[in-house]
Design an enzyme around this catalytic site. Structure first.
Site, PDB file in Angstrom:
ATOM      1  N   ARG A  83      31.133  41.100  42.285  1.00 25.25           N
ATOM      2  CA  ARG A  83      29.950  41.953  42.244  1.00 25.25           C
ATOM      3  C   ARG A  83      29.885  42.694  40.915  1.00 25.25           C
ATOM      4  O   ARG A  83      30.835  42.693  40.137  1.00 25.25           O
ATOM      5  CB  ARG A  83      29.969  42.962  43.393  1.00 25.25           C
ATOM      6  CG  ARG A  83      31.160  43.912  43.336  1.00 25.25           C
ATOM      7  CD  ARG A  83      30.974  45.144  44.203  1.00 25.25           C
ATOM      8  NE  ARG A  83      32.200  45.944  44.264  1.00 25.25           N
ATOM      9  CZ  ARG A  83      32.621  46.770  43.319  1.00 25.25           C
ATOM     10  NH1 ARG A  83      31.942  46.902  42.191  1.00 25.25           N
ATOM     11  NH2 ARG A  83      33.750  47.452  43.479  1.00 25.25           N
ATOM     12  N   VAL A  87      35.282  50.114  40.067  1.00 24.67           N
ATOM     13  CA  VAL A  87      36.130  50.172  41.248  1.00 24.67           C
ATOM     14  C   VAL A  87      35.537  51.131  42.274  1.00 24.67           C
ATOM     15  O   VAL A  87      34.978  52.179  41.923  1.00 24.67           O
ATOM     16  CB  VAL A  87      37.573  50.599  40.891  1.00 24.67           C
ATOM     17  CG1 VAL A  87      37.624  52.003  40.315  1.00 24.67           C
ATOM     18  CG2 VAL A  87      38.508  50.467  42.097  1.00 24.67           C
ATOM     19  N   GLY A 152      26.768  47.856  44.620  1.00 18.28           N
ATOM     20  CA  GLY A 152      27.284  46.794  43.768  1.00 18.28           C
ATOM     21  C   GLY A 152      26.782  45.465  44.299  1.00 18.28           C
ATOM     22  O   GLY A 152      27.057  45.120  45.449  1.00 18.28           O
ATOM     23  N   CYS A 181      33.792  54.353  40.673  1.00 17.42           N
ATOM     24  CA  CYS A 181      32.744  53.673  39.905  1.00 17.42           C
ATOM     25  C   CYS A 181      32.966  53.796  38.398  1.00 17.42           C
ATOM     26  O   CYS A 181      32.026  53.671  37.602  1.00 17.42           O
ATOM     27  CB  CYS A 181      31.361  54.198  40.291  1.00 17.42           C
ATOM     28  SG  CYS A 181      31.021  54.020  42.061  1.00 17.42           S
TER      29      CYS A 181
END
Length: 242
Positions: A83, A87, A152, A181
């Site tokens: 995706r 993280v 995502g 993120c």
């Protein structure tokens, strides 16, 4: 990202959003592989689907993800995936929704889809009088600067998989083990701490309504298309057409 359009799609023929709730905790990797298989097997007549799951604790690292943002995962596995984004963390008490959408059929670009997903989450939170916003250049939904939902997505053959993670009533500690993120020190929040319900079922029902509204689709509830028995490869049924 360009300005988001908040009005729902209304000028397309009515189509179905086949919505499936997976019971219990669904292991991450089999669900990911099932999304890939569904996307590869679908054709121009396959109904769009929305899969609703909870995952056991797992960190996922997007294609652009940098391992430096995974600080101290400890016993929680880290799964590199296909995706977008950096993280994030999934765990019990979090709604994970996977919209498996044919963008071409809905005449949507990926940026507009992201906007519509964000708006559906914002409108869901508004039901419980929680004021939420989006941030320019940082996909997701935020309350008073803290992130409550992450996005995502991946597009393959004009169709999406992966999706959104919406914090409802969970242990937020694992978010301290990463830069959420990819943002160091980003605060994270959840609906239960903001005066909303702790029941995922209540929030899921409203979220499904708002997502369908934003996409101009009609919800059709259906059973999960697979089971995750130990060692089994998930099977996918795409025989239900719009």
């Amino acid at each position: 990202m360009s300005a988001c359009t908040e009005s729902p799609i209304s000028d397309l023929p009515s189509r179905l959003l086949t919505t499936r709730r997976f019971p219990g905790l669904s292991p991450y990797e089999p669900m990911w592989r099932a999304m890939q298989a569904f996307t590869d097997a679908r054709d121009g007549e396959t109904a769009d689907e929305l899969w609703l799951v909870e995952h056991p604790p797992v960190f996922t690292l997007g294609q652009a993800g940098k391992w430096e943002h995974v600080l101290m995962p400890g016993e929680i596995p880290v799964v590199p995936v296909d995706r977008g984004g950096q993280v994030t963390y999934h765990g019990p008490g979090q709604i994970v929704a996977y919209p498996l959408i044919d963008l071409r059929r809905l005449k949507l670009g990926i940026r507009e889809l992201v906007c519509r997903i964000e708006q559906a989450i914002i409108d869901t939170l508004g039901v419980w009088n929680v004021e939420a916003v989006r941030k320019q250049g940082a996909p997701g939904v935020y309350v008073a600067g803290a992130k409550i939902a992450a996005l995502g997505l991946r597009v393959r053959r004009g169709c999406t998989f992966h999706g959104l993670a919406f914090n409802v009533n969970m242990d937020l500690e694992p978010f301290h083990r990463i830069n959420p993120c990819g943002y160091q020190g980003l605060a994270v929040t959840q609906l239960a701490d903001l005066g909303g319900p702790s029941s995922l079922a209540d929030v899921e029902a409203e979220l499904v309504t708002q997502l369908a509204r934003q996409l101009g689709l009609t919800v059709q509830i259906a059973p999960p298309p697979m089971t995750f028995e130990a060692g089994a490869t998930p099977s996918v049924d795409v025989s239900v057409h719009a």
